[in-house]
Design a protein around this motif. Sequence first.
Motif, mmCIF file in Angstrom:
data_model
loop_
_atom_site.group_PDB
_atom_site.id
_atom_site.type_symbol
_atom_site.label_atom_id
_atom_site.label_comp_id
_atom_site.label_asym_id
_atom_site.label_seq_id
_atom_site.Cartn_x
_atom_site.Cartn_y
_atom_site.Cartn_z
ATOM 1 N N TYR A 406 0.676 -1.371 0.019
ATOM 2 C CA TYR A 406 -0.017 -0.233 -0.071
ATOM 3 C C TYR A 406 0.865 1.357 0.013
ATOM 4 O O TYR A 406 0.501 2.342 -0.773
ATOM 5 C CB TYR A 406 -0.936 -0.065 1.255
ATOM 6 N N VAL A 410 0.726 4.323 -2.752
ATOM 7 C CA VAL A 410 0.743 5.951 -2.426
ATOM 8 C C VAL A 410 1.986 6.560 -2.806
ATOM 9 O O VAL A 410 1.971 7.891 -3.498
ATOM 10 C CB VAL A 410 0.301 6.149 -0.861
ATOM 11 N N ALA A 414 1.191 7.103 -7.001
ATOM 12 C CA ALA A 414 0.187 7.912 -6.796
ATOM 13 C C ALA A 414 0.492 9.447 -6.826
ATOM 14 O O ALA A 414 0.236 10.128 -7.542
ATOM 15 C CB ALA A 414 -0.820 7.791 -5.891
ATOM 16 N N ILE A 449 -7.221 7.249 -2.309
ATOM 17 C CA ILE A 449 -5.829 7.976 -2.663
ATOM 18 C C ILE A 449 -6.103 8.708 -3.933
ATOM 19 O O ILE A 449 -6.638 8.487 -5.039
ATOM 20 C CB ILE A 449 -4.977 6.800 -2.890
#
Length: 644
Positions: A406, A410, A414, A449
Amino acid sequence: MEIRPGHLLQSINHPDDLKKLGREQLQLVCDELRQYIIDIVSVHGGHFAASLGVVELSVALHYVYNTPYDQLVWDVGHQAYGHKILTGRRDNFVTNRKYKGLSGFPKRSESIYDTFGVGHSSTSISAALGMAMAAKYKGEHRKSVAVIGDGSMTAGMAFEAMNHAGVADSDLLIILNDNCMSIDPNVGALKEYLTDITTSPTYNRLRDEVWNLMGKLPVGKNFSRDMASKLEAGMKGMVSKSSNLFESLKLRYFGPIDGHNITKLVDTLKDLREMPGPKLLHIVTVKGKGYALAEKDQTKWHAPGLFDKVTGEIYKKKIETPQPPKYQDVFGQSIIELAEQNSSIMGVTPAMPSGSSLKFMMEKMPHRAFDVGICEQHAVTLSAGLATQGMRVFCNIYSSFMQRAYDQVVHDVAIQKLPVIFCLDRAGLVGEDGPTHHGCYDIAYMRCIPNLVVSAPMNEQELRNLMYTAQLESNQSPFVIRYPRGEGVMPEWRTPFEAVTIGKGRRLKTGKEIAILSFGHPGNFATAAIRELRTQGIDPAHYDMRFVKPIDEALLHEVFSQYSKVVTVEDGTVVGGFGSAVLEFMNEHGYKASLRILGIPDRLVEHGTPKELHRECAYDAQGIADAVRDMMKETVKVSVSAGI
């Protein structure tokens, strides 16, 4: 069909019974245990080859160690069937992986012998080290043992744990079960490294001589133990550079030894049990040992389903009409088609080329598709690195495994807005593997996100179109496509690619008074529910939303301006998922409607067939129809229903 254990195995109800047997009887126990696993799995299904490979180890561990006071952690639980049978669950083992039956993995709530829940890989060393550290702090003399496969050892977490274990000064034994396999064949430098250890004739000859010498020394004298230790260390340093990895982490390395020699295992474990400090025993085993077909094709026999144990025939459903393909195979074939059109496309998967069907691309385009081992974090950031150079990377990871990466999603994807395409296989309730493998949370943890596109196809055509859209040059955002385990709904699935407008859903049918909004494959459950409801005079509208981020606000304005009752359906958690996104929209824009959210409840859903679990959670066709009928009787309100 009643399956009876052998005469020795039927007398073993817990490890104390095993300890009553003589050493000369242990091989017969192993033979009976192996046969019992074959008998049970052939008739009732389950994982197969992994447990056959550690039969001798399972017997030896429970024979030597004082379980459950001494604590065993199995990594992963695929290999723990023998352990379960020896620890009081023999007669109930026919319920393994069945609805309301035994879990297919070690589970703390199931038995005191299951010290740690291990559905995912590479956690055992950390957990066992924590147990060993606690024992030391409390002044207890219990032993902690982690059994980890060489596939699980490829994960960064295993190395993080070994790095700590070497300096923690705790009484920990790591058993490296080396069979060159996880589910698919292992990859990477570690595989070559372990092969070097096991095949160095000079190292193995000198190792045996040192072990023999150590066995003859009076171990009660510190000088003799120190001398043996120095001799052993010097031999490793001179002869086997490979062993220096474990030694450099301050783990005393022993092995490799034959993991199918029960006498050698018992003798070795007894010696190591009396030796304090962190240490690693390297055993060499054969996955599928004792069943020739499983030894020959270990990937196929990892979890073969039901089969004839005599002929080896794997039973398949009789197919009279064309059947829909599995979503994973649609992905596997479609990425090849896209890659033939777009030379920048690459594929990455963490140790699941067969499960994800990326194996097809790996076979056809080996320079463009990669299995990186059990390394989800690395898979994501590798994909990000490739994306910085203009590559269009399809990073295929099971939904529940994506949880392990995860931070990388991020931080590495992202925030930098790199157009990595995440294909999340096994989204939703996966069935018999249970809560460690259910893909419940990805909608909730992805849609929060920034910069991500989060989508789900209702069928095979939609999956192809979303994959096509994601790899277009016009898309500059990270793109999530989630889809379930198992079959879709379209036998004729190989349709032409068409671009989908990002953030736009579909109105499948208009209706009266009530609308059903679905996200992903459960839209097919809604379609079936609507057919039933129309025979009862109820005519719901149906919208396939396709995207939860960005969500189609124009379509939602249409829904809430025309319908006073709305049902949302998803195969994700009702907390923070698709239904929550619709509720947030409704609140933000001041709409007043009766809204019911159907999906996976805010509790752990245990194992069973997908059909059984969909029914339990009340978002199958029957559950949707029941919710609609119930809402037609209600006044306007907001409620959450999830089979609680």
